[in-house]
Scaffold this motif. Sequence first.
Motif, mmCIF file in Angstrom:
data_model
loop_
_atom_site.group_PDB
_atom_site.id
_atom_site.type_symbol
_atom_site.label_atom_id
_atom_site.label_comp_id
_atom_site.label_asym_id
_atom_site.label_seq_id
_atom_site.Cartn_x
_atom_site.Cartn_y
_atom_site.Cartn_z
ATOM 1 N N ARG B 203 0.908 -1.088 -0.008
ATOM 2 C CA ARG B 203 -0.030 -0.055 -0.008
ATOM 3 C C ARG B 203 0.801 1.211 0.131
ATOM 4 N N GLN B 205 3.433 1.782 -1.619
ATOM 5 C CA GLN B 205 3.993 1.840 -2.938
ATOM 6 C C GLN B 205 2.638 2.522 -3.911
ATOM 7 N N GLU B 206 1.401 1.761 -3.741
ATOM 8 C CA GLU B 206 0.158 2.038 -4.291
ATOM 9 C C GLU B 206 -0.399 3.347 -4.140
ATOM 10 N N PRO B 208 0.867 6.155 -1.504
ATOM 11 C CA PRO B 208 1.525 6.438 -0.694
ATOM 12 C C PRO B 208 1.285 7.697 0.187
#
Lengths: 468, 212
Positions: B203, B205-206, B208
């Motif tokens: 999450r 990464q997706e 931030p």
Amino acid sequence: MTARTLYDKLWDSHVVDVAPDGTALIYIDRHLVHEVTSPQAFEGLKIAGRKPWRVASVLATPDHNVPTTGRDQGIADPVSRLQVATLDANCREFGLTEFRMDDARQGIVHVIGPEQGFTQPGMTLVCGDSHTSTHGAFAALAFGIGTSEVEHVLATQCLWQKKSRSMLVKVEGELGRGVTAKDIVLALIGRIGTAGGTGYAIEFGGSAIRALSMEGRMTICNMAIEAGARAGMVAVDEHTVDYLHGRPYAPRGALWDQAVAYWRSLRSDEGARFDTVVELPAAGIRPQVTWGTSPEMVVPVDGRVPDPAEAPDAVKRGDWERALQYMGLKPHTPVSEIPVDKVFIGSCTNSRIEDLREAAAVAKGRRVAAGVKLALVVPGSGLVKHQAEAEGLDKIFKEAGFEWREPGCSMCLAMNDDRLEPGERCASTSNRNFEGRQGQGGRTHLVSPAMAAAAAVFGHFVDVRDVQ
Amino acid sequence: MKPFVRHEGLVAPLDRANVDTDAIIPKQFLKSIKRTGFGPNAFDEWRYLDRGEPGQDCSRRPLNPDFVLNQARYRGASILLARENFGCGSSREHAPWALEDYGFRALIAPSYADIFYNNCFKNGILPIVLPAPVVDQLFRETEASPGYALTVDLEAQTVATPNGEAFAFEVDAERRHRLLHGLDDIGITLTHVDKIRAYEARRRQETPWLFL
């Protein structure tokens, strides 16, 4: 890919693990904490030697116990004082952000979360408070939890949950003049009952919902719990994005653009299937007034107190009879003939700037009626109070004879000194008319802010459409 | 948490729908920072004739003779029979704490409010859902026969009446398992630490901005 509801999307994006019976471990993005439901959770953490999993996910504030006058003197009640001091000490010990009682940003958790941009679309957000459903107005999955779960979220950042069924409440058309978000949700509860939403996550949609401000959407999602649903939600649109822009906790720069792009996907897909659909045409909704001791006991302001003889079944008949006795009302009494002793404008349902503007518009140039002992206006946060004062609303209220107070939950549940005495009758913008809720023996009628202000100046309920 | 396997107990009938958590434990008692001691204030406004405040000696307060739990025949009841939507309203866990401290181990009703239902399982109380006609029958039998007791068997998922009639009830397998063994939720969840960390990493990464 199958069409998904907004709820499906929020759920799917937070599943960490699934047990064999379908119970899922759900990740929690945000955790609001207040003084009443947290001390035992912090104590549990300490006994087990655990620490909060992610301190940045927590925002705390005292709201239930705080006095709305004389703050510089501190809290007089030693039991309340200890509870607030315990929150302060726990937040300090664990390094959690807290807006203390003397902070300009302090307020009701469900007002300050959105106001700070701490609440955002696509999040899971919890709080040890049933009205956490409020935050669903931002297309977040937000729900209330008990103290054991408060401790669980602090320790693990997760919760075990069973997925709810989905309900779409569609409010199409235009609301009539003087009819507000509060009237929509009271009319809905009158229609489906306080258990009508049990086991469901409700999405509110339709043109009347899209036309509402974020404040109005929060009012509706706030009372989803009063319909039995733990969570209420509204899809993201321009209102959502505009509201959040520039808020202290909202993302900025490139992250803002990235977030907004994601947020715009947070709506139910075309053709998504709901387990239940309820249609509530906006045009038919009139200003609502509750007459009993459950939010489902509600009629339009031009209606009458119902007769238990006409109740649909024996259990309901008994409930209605008890409610009328508690409320000191007779069947068939026109709602407009019910006098009020006190008026409360505030609570996590209706204490935001728009609510205060609506109430002030009615109060302007008028006086609180002689028979009304107390008319209280309690802003939802220090920042709402500040904004209202900048707009001169405080002057309007004070000139009309209302009291202008410091922010907190106040007489919604009377944990501080603001309360009803036995037998007193109150027009209240809060969310619960339960027996004793606003003080032992107190009688609560739930209404919109404009209706509450009108009741204050006339001394009895009046149809706000005749006043504005 | 106290495990719940099988319980036989006296039944008390609370014949009203939508009993809310404000009624189960009024707000003034929520100021306590403890988890125990709420039993004497369970149903405070219905149970006593005077105004309840924290710190009173409840044994000296005037009882409301009209309140069902004050009747001698229901003294010592450990199973509460209730109507639909029991426990609605506030999320206060003080409600199950008060019921547990009063002595209730099991509840029987046609339906419960979600948050309250969930809170019960965290405190060793079994909230049983039975169909409304069965609940009606149990109300009739309880009121007709003083000393009426039921046997709740979580392992078998049945409620048995004194004359041997048994009603099956549903409960989620996971909740049943944890209650049968008195397991601590946090302890179980912390066996999933790797999965939680992996989820968080993905999450971050997706999305931030969620981790600012």
